[in-house]
Design a protein around this motif. Structure first.
Motif, mmCIF file in Angstrom:
data_model
loop_
_atom_site.group_PDB
_atom_site.id
_atom_site.type_symbol
_atom_site.label_atom_id
_atom_site.label_comp_id
_atom_site.label_asym_id
_atom_site.label_seq_id
_atom_site.Cartn_x
_atom_site.Cartn_y
_atom_site.Cartn_z
ATOM 1 N N PRO A 685 0.821 -1.197 0.000
ATOM 2 C CA PRO A 685 0.000 0.000 0.000
ATOM 3 C C PRO A 685 0.859 1.253 0.000
ATOM 4 O O PRO A 685 1.993 1.221 0.430
ATOM 5 C CB PRO A 685 -0.737 -0.111 1.322
ATOM 6 C CG PRO A 685 0.205 -0.856 2.195
ATOM 7 C CD PRO A 685 0.922 -1.818 1.303
ATOM 8 N N LEU A 687 2.505 4.033 1.200
ATOM 9 C CA LEU A 687 2.839 4.445 2.557
ATOM 10 C C LEU A 687 3.983 5.430 2.512
ATOM 11 O O LEU A 687 5.049 5.140 2.010
ATOM 12 C CB LEU A 687 3.295 3.232 3.357
ATOM 13 C CG LEU A 687 2.261 2.614 4.269
ATOM 14 C CD1 LEU A 687 2.950 1.651 5.184
ATOM 15 C CD2 LEU A 687 1.545 3.675 5.075
ATOM 16 N N TRP A 692 9.333 9.052 8.477
ATOM 17 C CA TRP A 692 9.944 8.288 9.560
ATOM 18 C C TRP A 692 11.459 8.444 9.564
ATOM 19 O O TRP A 692 12.115 8.044 10.487
ATOM 20 C CB TRP A 692 9.657 6.805 9.415
ATOM 21 C CG TRP A 692 8.241 6.378 9.553
ATOM 22 C CD1 TRP A 692 7.481 5.806 8.592
ATOM 23 C CD2 TRP A 692 7.417 6.420 10.713
ATOM 24 N NE1 TRP A 692 6.247 5.499 9.079
ATOM 25 C CE2 TRP A 692 6.165 5.873 10.373
ATOM 26 C CE3 TRP A 692 7.618 6.889 12.010
ATOM 27 C CZ2 TRP A 692 5.126 5.760 11.271
ATOM 28 C CZ3 TRP A 692 6.563 6.778 12.909
ATOM 29 C CH2 TRP A 692 5.334 6.231 12.543
ATOM 30 N N ARG A 704 19.247 -0.580 2.727
ATOM 31 C CA ARG A 704 18.114 -0.622 1.814
ATOM 32 C C ARG A 704 18.420 0.064 0.491
ATOM 33 O O ARG A 704 18.015 -0.373 -0.555
ATOM 34 C CB ARG A 704 16.912 0.060 2.438
ATOM 35 C CG ARG A 704 16.347 -0.760 3.558
ATOM 36 C CD ARG A 704 15.090 -0.140 4.018
ATOM 37 N NE ARG A 704 14.731 -0.699 5.303
ATOM 38 C CZ ARG A 704 13.626 -0.366 5.933
ATOM 39 N NH1 ARG A 704 12.811 0.495 5.409
ATOM 40 N NH2 ARG A 704 13.342 -0.902 7.097
ATOM 41 N N GLN B 275 5.888 7.500 19.876
ATOM 42 C CA GLN B 275 5.191 8.144 18.766
ATOM 43 C C GLN B 275 3.713 7.800 18.811
ATOM 44 O O GLN B 275 3.337 6.690 19.147
ATOM 45 C CB GLN B 275 5.749 7.655 17.431
ATOM 46 C CG GLN B 275 7.182 8.043 17.216
ATOM 47 C CD GLN B 275 7.889 7.058 16.331
ATOM 48 O OE1 GLN B 275 7.298 6.085 15.857
ATOM 49 N NE2 GLN B 275 9.165 7.296 16.108
ATOM 50 N N ALA B 338 -0.693 -1.561 7.781
ATOM 51 C CA ALA B 338 0.723 -1.576 7.441
ATOM 52 C C ALA B 338 1.520 -0.703 8.396
ATOM 53 O O ALA B 338 2.614 -1.070 8.822
ATOM 54 C CB ALA B 338 0.909 -1.105 5.998
ATOM 55 N N LEU B 339 0.944 0.432 8.750
ATOM 56 C CA LEU B 339 1.604 1.303 9.734
ATOM 57 C C LEU B 339 1.800 0.583 11.061
ATOM 58 O O LEU B 339 2.852 0.664 11.677
ATOM 59 C CB LEU B 339 0.734 2.544 9.990
ATOM 60 C CG LEU B 339 0.940 3.802 9.171
ATOM 61 C CD1 LEU B 339 -0.007 4.884 9.659
ATOM 62 C CD2 LEU B 339 2.375 4.288 9.292
ATOM 63 N N GLU B 342 4.558 -1.804 10.892
ATOM 64 C CA GLU B 342 5.859 -1.299 10.502
ATOM 65 C C GLU B 342 6.740 -0.938 11.680
ATOM 66 O O GLU B 342 7.934 -1.172 11.675
ATOM 67 C CB GLU B 342 5.677 -0.095 9.587
ATOM 68 C CG GLU B 342 6.898 0.152 8.740
ATOM 69 C CD GLU B 342 6.658 1.261 7.743
ATOM 70 O OE1 GLU B 342 6.901 1.032 6.557
ATOM 71 O OE2 GLU B 342 6.224 2.346 8.143
ATOM 72 N N ARG B 343 6.167 -0.341 12.657
ATOM 73 C CA ARG B 343 6.982 0.005 13.811
ATOM 74 C C ARG B 343 6.122 0.098 15.059
ATOM 75 O O ARG B 343 4.908 0.059 14.992
ATOM 76 C CB ARG B 343 7.702 1.320 13.583
ATOM 77 C CG ARG B 343 6.757 2.512 13.474
ATOM 78 C CD ARG B 343 7.531 3.763 13.279
ATOM 79 N NE ARG B 343 8.457 3.604 12.166
ATOM 80 C CZ ARG B 343 9.750 3.855 12.255
ATOM 81 N NH1 ARG B 343 10.253 4.252 13.404
ATOM 82 N NH2 ARG B 343 10.522 3.711 11.212
ATOM 83 N N CYS B 345 4.343 1.923 17.733
ATOM 84 C CA CYS B 345 3.823 3.250 18.045
ATOM 85 C C CYS B 345 2.375 3.070 18.467
ATOM 86 O O CYS B 345 1.863 1.965 18.479
ATOM 87 C CB CYS B 345 3.913 4.162 16.824
ATOM 88 S SG CYS B 345 2.999 3.538 15.413
ATOM 89 N N CYS B 575 10.864 -4.803 6.527
ATOM 90 C CA CYS B 575 9.789 -4.652 7.490
ATOM 91 C C CYS B 575 10.148 -5.345 8.779
ATOM 92 O O CYS B 575 10.607 -6.478 8.775
ATOM 93 C CB CYS B 575 8.532 -5.255 6.891
ATOM 94 S SG CYS B 575 7.253 -5.523 8.069
#
Lengths: 715, 650
Positions: A685, A687, A692, A704, B275, B338-339, B342-343, B345, B575
């Protein structure tokens, strides 16, 4: 991003027999996606007399190779016939490339007929090599060719003769094939095979053998080069037959057309009386879209799937349904299916012979007659049956594959995707009734790709006559130098047997073999009885939807209902809808008559063919494959249980069918299997990760950015 | 089971023609749910048609008792009183005319046919045989149906006791359910707070809330005032990687950021993370009013006589905008999921009243992220938690009592559609089938279940159980599937191709910020809207004066969009969590489809189309094909027999 000196290695270049390397260029970057980034693989671009190929410097290790692999056409190969358009990018501007080039682009974009899109960046390539490769590719793919220069001939001359072809597909090139077909369909009482055309005495458009009504005299057949003769396609179980006829050209002098009319009247008279059923003629050139319409619709349609970059994709995505509708392609598919249902209604429902008429009886005639046969005869829903059908109606029926696919690039005006249209129609049936077909949609997709592989003769001639006259080799020296062409039906040429498994529907149940007496069902009468009371409902007005708040709306609809009632007095329409509705009210017999749904939501996009290279349309771990895997697992388990049981009862066990081994060892399949090759590079998706970044740890970032993406790492 | 809630038509039902082969549920209809919104039409013909021709259409064959009792009297629970209506005669001029019937309308003719347009997209036709049935009976039946339609609201909520509801579904009415679920999630820094046990903090909130462990109840109480309807941020779901998903209402207009209690608001939002991402739920999603509008259009389109030509079908479908809404929801949920992965928070879904699209988004994100919610009991628990006790105003939105059309909006049905999209994209990942979703869809119109009949838990508690001492009838929950579906039908709820437990989501993540760091108020805030993240300096930006509410995030989003160079899909290695249990659906045009089996049921032509398109569909569909339907319903030993048949066939 280019790095390392290109290592000279020819290991990857596999040339087919008769294939010649024409030009090549080094340090070409194959871009992964047109998103401004330079990600991609570095390698060599070559052009042969057969294909354009990209050879990555970092060859894929064996375990990363896609398992559903075409042996002839690799992941980075494009046959010259598969090229649709070539664009060059000059200073960010895209320009179509053709003819002599004055300036050479920094990037090549190649659109393929199988809907792949390749981006080759030439920025790091030596200027000389750029010139050579670009002009080479443009020349060999875009300029008109002579028939004899087709790769087909070079290949056939150089390839080792393959003698042991076990081909169960009936080719219809022998009189025996036609006789057996007549017998199978019980048409042999009223129709006969003619060998009059053995030296193409009658017509070069007609095959060596064809079937006509018995009562037709030989002299009338010889009269007009095959025009005006009803040619048998197929007989229904009730005796009604499907016939086709090439029409006389329209513009003629008065007395010639008068003559034609008299001739036709004579012909009709002989076949419009017992034992022949009542004849219904259908002029397809007036009742279906023209070839130009079909071509125009397809051009619009395929644009939806030839995606340059993801921005384009998301732009078109917003208005997806209306864009799709405006291409008119699905509407054309619908009209063909509808016509086929109409014909089926005449044959099955009214016990009438149907004569399809078209200028050469080799375009829409092929579509409709083969569709009708697929719908009405379960034999043609098996793999070999379907292949035989294509042999009978298309290859022998004289469909001009060479012109319609524009393989020689001689005349754009003749181009029209008639065969693709047929495959799309069949796909609609396959997706509506998968258990009725022995083959899968993958089979259809692969078949559509084979249209552009010039090592098979199947799709590279306009007629049997053309093939026959070009069979002899250069030296005029008798039999020995005759070309041995491959047929596309020999799937082992393209696929290993484990890949071929994907072409077969594991859940297909073969037709139970019944007594011949039982086979002749009284289905037809039964159906009529059933439908009688329904007629009542049909003629009554359709239902309306009302919301009490909107009186106006109600009135509106009430008005419509009445007008619909009046309109429905059209008898022809009534017969059709009655037939269609009655059939759909009953449970489906997968070995019987099959009528597709042709309403608005019923016709769909052949997703596998058209979406397979679009990463945005990919579902990781989803789609049909995941479920299929599960089902196949289950089948396998059942099989092993059965085996155990049978062993206990010491019975001889029939060999279980092969499951799909390749489905098993990939941990997370994608919905685009077996075609997904670009899956790593999707940006879904969406993003935004840049925000970040401040928090990202440095190492990670560096890693990366350095990531060198190699396409072959996939799956 | 007695047909207590509707008529049950069997073999001889006239609707057999409308009933698709693939839809094997007997066409039982609850008058309440079918007709409260649907409309009855009596069609009659003068002169009467020949008896023979319609005898096939006889609604009740000899095998079933003929009479109004079957239809209606039995149908209604005791206590409902038929309305005494006045009758007047409509003008009849044309030879065939349909009449819309309401309780206040009269019949001056013997209807030849009754057409019931149902809210669940079904269309049922009952044809009366003039020769066989006494006129009086026809009259009675018609009137009874019409009255039943009207009286459904009167009878709603009256019901007798039933057995226990399915035990595996957590109802979230008692604290132990909350504790149990919290343990399952492994959310260490969280506790169940009984602060709202008496609904004195907020009436629309559930009794129990998940709040950060470190926050004491008296600190917590200070936060309520800062949010609309006092709906404070609270935990929905805890990602095994450390992230937390929260939901809350918008900031209250009178909330003063200068006040000391803002610290507890902040602590609630950061929930121990460094966060916090605030997701503006409504930013990309349709409003309830828009959903209702497109739903009405969709329904009109999907009914049999929509008068849309086949070649215009696609653009008409696009014109309803329904699929566009579905797509927006799926896409947004996918982005947030996905957020989350991802990390580490905290992500807070914020909607101004936190009762509509927050329910949808919160539950959809969990379906994507948590494999447990893709089981039937997990899904039901999820609906209880995020919709039922969270205070989605079902009564208003579904408008079961038809008292206020303005608030009607099928937000819940939109959610079911979104789930269906996931189901058809990842059919092997769900324990339940399309049939289950359709059953759920249809159940939302049955006014005898506490689940959908109230606007919030407070109301449900008050109305459904008058007092603790009350032992009389109360409404069961919708999860008592055995009440309405036979065991055979319920067997169709289970997906045989479900791949249970394919990997776990519990992947340890080192990036989890130490708890408590943020409690001191040093966290970073981001705002997520329109697919872009933007840093935020103040909790209440519009209070600050320097930023306008509308344009302040746009400046950065354009920059960030062009640089999206990776995502979970493109670089799984980058990821932190290998998204094994995470579903990332595609929301592109060609893959968001119309839920045909649900919406096109009314159309006879299409109904039978429900032939599955693919292997995947085959697994879930209930088509009567021997080989395939057997695969799904038969126990393993029976499969054996089946295989034998197959092998012989091949």
């Amino acid at each position: 991003i280019h790095k390392k000196e290109p290592i000279e290695k020819e290991v990857n270049l596999h040339l087919l027999p008769g294939e010649l390397l024409l030009c090549e260029a080094n340090t070409v970057l194959k871009c992964v996606q047109e998103d401004g980034s330079n990600r991609g693989a570095c390698g060599k671009l070559i052009c042969t007399n057969f294909k354009i190929a990209f050879l990555g410097d970092e060859s894929a290790s064996d375990d990363n190779e896609p398992e559903f692999k075409n042996k002839i056409i690799g992941e980075n190969d494009i046959t010259l016939h598969c090229i649709d358009h070539i664009y060059g990018v000059y200073d960010e501007k895209k320009k179509s490339l053709s003819g002599q080039l004055k300036k050479y682009p920094e990037k090549l974009i190649i659109y393929c007929k199988d809907l792949r899109v390749f981006h080759f960046c030439l920025r790091y390539t030596k200027e000389e090599e750029v010139k050579r490769i670009v002009s080479g590719i443009v020349h060999h793919s875009q300029t008109p060719k002579l028939l004899k220069r087709l790769f087909l001939f070079s290949y056939a001359a150089a390839a080792p003769a393959n003698t042991d072809i076990q081909n169960q597909t009936v080719m219809f090139d022998a009189i025996k094939d036609w006789r057996e077909e007549l017998e199978r369909t019980k048409g042999n009482m009223k129709y006969k095979v003619l060998s009059t055309n053995e030296a193409y005495k009658v017509s070069e458009k007609l095959p060596l053998y064809f079937v006509v009504p018995m009562s037709l005299s030989e002299e009338s057949i010889l009269q007009h080069q095959g025009r005006g003769i009803p040619i048998w396609c197929w007989s229904c179980h009730n005796g009604a037959s499907l016939l086709k006829m090439s029409a006389f050209p329209k513009e003629q002098e008065d007395n010639t057309s008068q003559m034609h009319k008299i001739f036709l009247d004579g012909v009709y008279k002989t076949i419009n009386k017992p034992p022949y059923e009542v004849l219904k003629t259908d002029d397809l050139s007036s009742s279906l879209p023209s070839l130009q319409d079909i071509q125009a619709a397809y051009i619009r349609f395929k644009q939806l799937f030839l995606i340059d970059n993801s921005t384009d994709f998301w732009d078109t995505d917003v208005k997806w349904f209306s864009l799709l509708e405006s291409t008119n392609w699905l509407e054309i598919v619908r009209r063909c299916l509808k016509k086929a249902i109409e014909v089926a209604e005449y044959l099955e429902g009214q016990n009438t012979n149907v004569l399809l008429v078209e200028e050469n009886a080799s375009d829409l005639c092929c579509v409709i007659s083969s569709l009708v046969q697929v719908m009405m005869d379960s034999h043609y829903r098996t793999k070999f049956g379907f292949q035989s059908l294509i042999q009978k109606e298309w290859v022998m029926g004289g469909h001009c594959f060479l012109d319609r696919c524009n393989h020689l690039r001689q005349n754009d005006k003749e181009e029209a995707p008639v065969f693709l249209l047929f495959l799309d129609c069949v796909w609609q049936l396959v997706q509506q009734y998968p258990p009725a077909f022995e083959f899968t949609e993958t089979y259809l997709t692969v078949l559509s790709d084979s249209l552009y592989i010039p090592i098979f003769s199947t799709f590279f001639f306009n007629s049997q006559h053309q093939k026959d006259t070009n069979m002899s080799g250069e030296g005029h020296s008798a039999q020995s130098s005759r070309f041995r062409f491959l047929t596309v039906w020999d799937w082992s040429v393209q696929f290993e047997s484990k890949a071929q498994v994907l072409l077969n529907n594991p859940l297909y149940v073969e037709k139970p073999k019944l007594d011949k007496s039982q086979r002749k069902t009284t289905r037809f009468k039964h159906q009529r009885q059933l439908s009688l009371p329904l007629t009542q409902t049909k003629s009554s007005p359709k239902r309306g939807f009302f919301r009490e708040e909107t009186d106006h709306f109600i009135k509106n609809i009430l008005g419509k209902r009445i007008s619909k009632l009046i309109n429905s007095s059209d008898e022809l329409h009534n017969n059709f809808t009655e037939f269609y509705d009655t059939w759909h009210c009953k449970p489906v017999d997968f070995h019987g008559l099959l009528l597709p749904h042709i309403d608005g939501p019923g016709i769909k996009v052949w997703a596998q063919r058209y979406l397979r290279w679009i990463p945005e349309a990919q579902l990781l771990g989803g789609g049909t494959v995941a479920t299929a895997t599960k089902i196949l697992d289950m089948i396998e388990e059942v099989q092993s249980l059965q085996k155990k049981m049978d062993e206990k009862h010491s019975l001889t066990v029939p060999q279980g069918r092969e499951a799909l081994p390749m489905l098993r060892n990939s941990a997370r399949l994608s919905s685009l299997f077996p075609f997904a090759l670009l899956q790593r590079h999707s940006l879904k998706p969406v993003l935004p990760t840049s925000t970040w970044k401040d928090l990202e740890d440095e190492d990670d970032l560096a890693k990366r950015d350095d990531e060198f993406v190699d396409l072959s790492e996939v799956i | 089971m007695a047909p207590w809630w509707g008529c049950v038509c069997r073999k001889t039902c006239p609707c057999r023609r409308l009933q698709g082969r693939s839809w094997s549920e007997p066409c039982a209809l609850s008058l309440g749910f079918l007709i409260t919104r649907g409309i009855l039409i009596g069609r009659y013909q003068l002169p009467p048609p020949t008896p023979g021709a319609i005898s096939m259409e006889l609604p009740w064959g000899p095998s079933l008792p003929w009479g109004p009792s079957l239809m209606l009297i039995v149908a209604w629970p005791p206590g409902s009183k038929p309305h005494s209506s006045t009758w007047f005669s409509p003008a009849v001029n044309s030879f065939t005319k349909a009449k819309v019937l309401t309780a206040s309308s009269t019949l001056k003719f013997i209807p030849e046919e009754l057409v019931l347009y149902c809210r669940d997209f079904r269309v049922l036709r009952f044809r009366f045989c003039n020769s066989g049935a006494p006129f009086a009976a026809v009259f009675q039946v018609t009137l009874a149906i019409v009255q039943a339609q009207e009286s459904s609201s009167a009878s709603a909520g009256t019901w007798y006791d039933t057995g226990s509801s399915s035990p595996s579904t957590l109802l979230f009415e008692r604290p132990c359910d909350w504790e149990k679920e919290l343990r399952r999630l492994g959310a260490a820094g969280w506790r169940v707070s009984p602060v709202n046990e008496r609904f004195d903090m907020a009436t629309s909130l559930p009794k129990y809330l998940w709040v950060p462990s470190r926050l004491l109840d008296n600190e917590l109480k200070r936060a309520f005032g800062h949010f609309n309807a006092r709906r404070i941020p609270r935990l929905c779901w805890h990602h095994p990687g450390g992230s937390d998903l929260l939901r809350a209402a918008g900031f209250h207009a009178d909330s003063d950021p200068e006040k000391e209690d803002v610290r507890s608001v902040e602590a609630l939002m950061l929930a121990g993370h460094a966060q916090c991402v605030i997701v503006e739920t409504t930013a990309d999603l349709p409003s309830p009013a828009e959903i209702q509008l497109s739903y009405l259009k969709l329904r009109a389109l999907c009914l049999p006589d929509s008068s849309v030509a086949d070649e215009k079908w696609l653009s008409a479908l696009e014109g309803t905008r329904w699929l566009e809404h579905v797509r927006a929801c799926v896409r947004k949920a996918c982005e947030v999921a996905a957020l989350l992965a991802e990390r580490s928070c905290s992500i807070m879904l914020q909607e101004s009243d936190d009762r509509d699209l927050n329910c949808l988004l919160a539950s959809l994100i969990q379906v994507l992220s948590d494999p447990h919610t893709r089981t039937q009991s997990g899904f039901q628990s999820l609906l209880q938690k995020e919709w039922v006790v969270a205070g989605h105003p079902f009564l208003q939105r579904l408008n079961l009592l038809r008292d206020n059309d303005r608030e009607e909006s099928p937000v819940f049905l939109l959610f079911l559609d979104c789930v269906w999209q996931l189901l058809q994209q990842f059919s092997a990942s769900f324990e339940f089938t399309e049939t289950y979703l359709i059953a759920l869809h249809d159940s939302s119109y049955i006014p005898f279940f506490s689940t959908f009949l109230f606007n919030c838990q407070w109301e449900r508690d008050r109305r459904n159980r008058v007092s603790p001492a009350w032992s009389g009838p109360y409404l069961p929950t919708i999860w008592d599937w055995a009440l309405r579906y036979t065991a055979q039908q319920r067997a169709q709820f289970r997906n045989p191709a479900y791949a249970r437990g394919s990997g776990s989501t519990t992947v340890p993540n080192g990036k989890s910020a130490p708890l408590g760091a943020a409690l001191s108020g040093s966290g970073t805030m981001y705002l997520f809207a329109k697919g872009a993240l933007s840093p935020q300096t103040h909790l209440f930006p519009w209070k600050n004066g320097s930023l306008s509410k509308k344009g302040w995030w746009r400046a950065q989003s354009s920059e960030s969009l062009s640089e999206q160079d990776r995502s979970l899909r493109s670089s799984p290695s980058g990821c932190p969590l290998q998204p094994e249990g995470l579903l990332l659906p595609a929301s592109v045009g060609p893959l968001i489809r119309l839920w045909r089996r649900c919406y096109l049921r009314g159309s006879q032509e299409v109904q039978v189309t429900l032939a599955p398109g693919t292997l995947a569909d085959r697994a879930q569909s209930q088509s009567p094909r021997p080989a395939l339907s057997l695969v799904k319903t038969l126990p393993a030993p029976m499969l054996d027999v089946l295989a034998r048949v197959w092998m012989v066939g091949s």
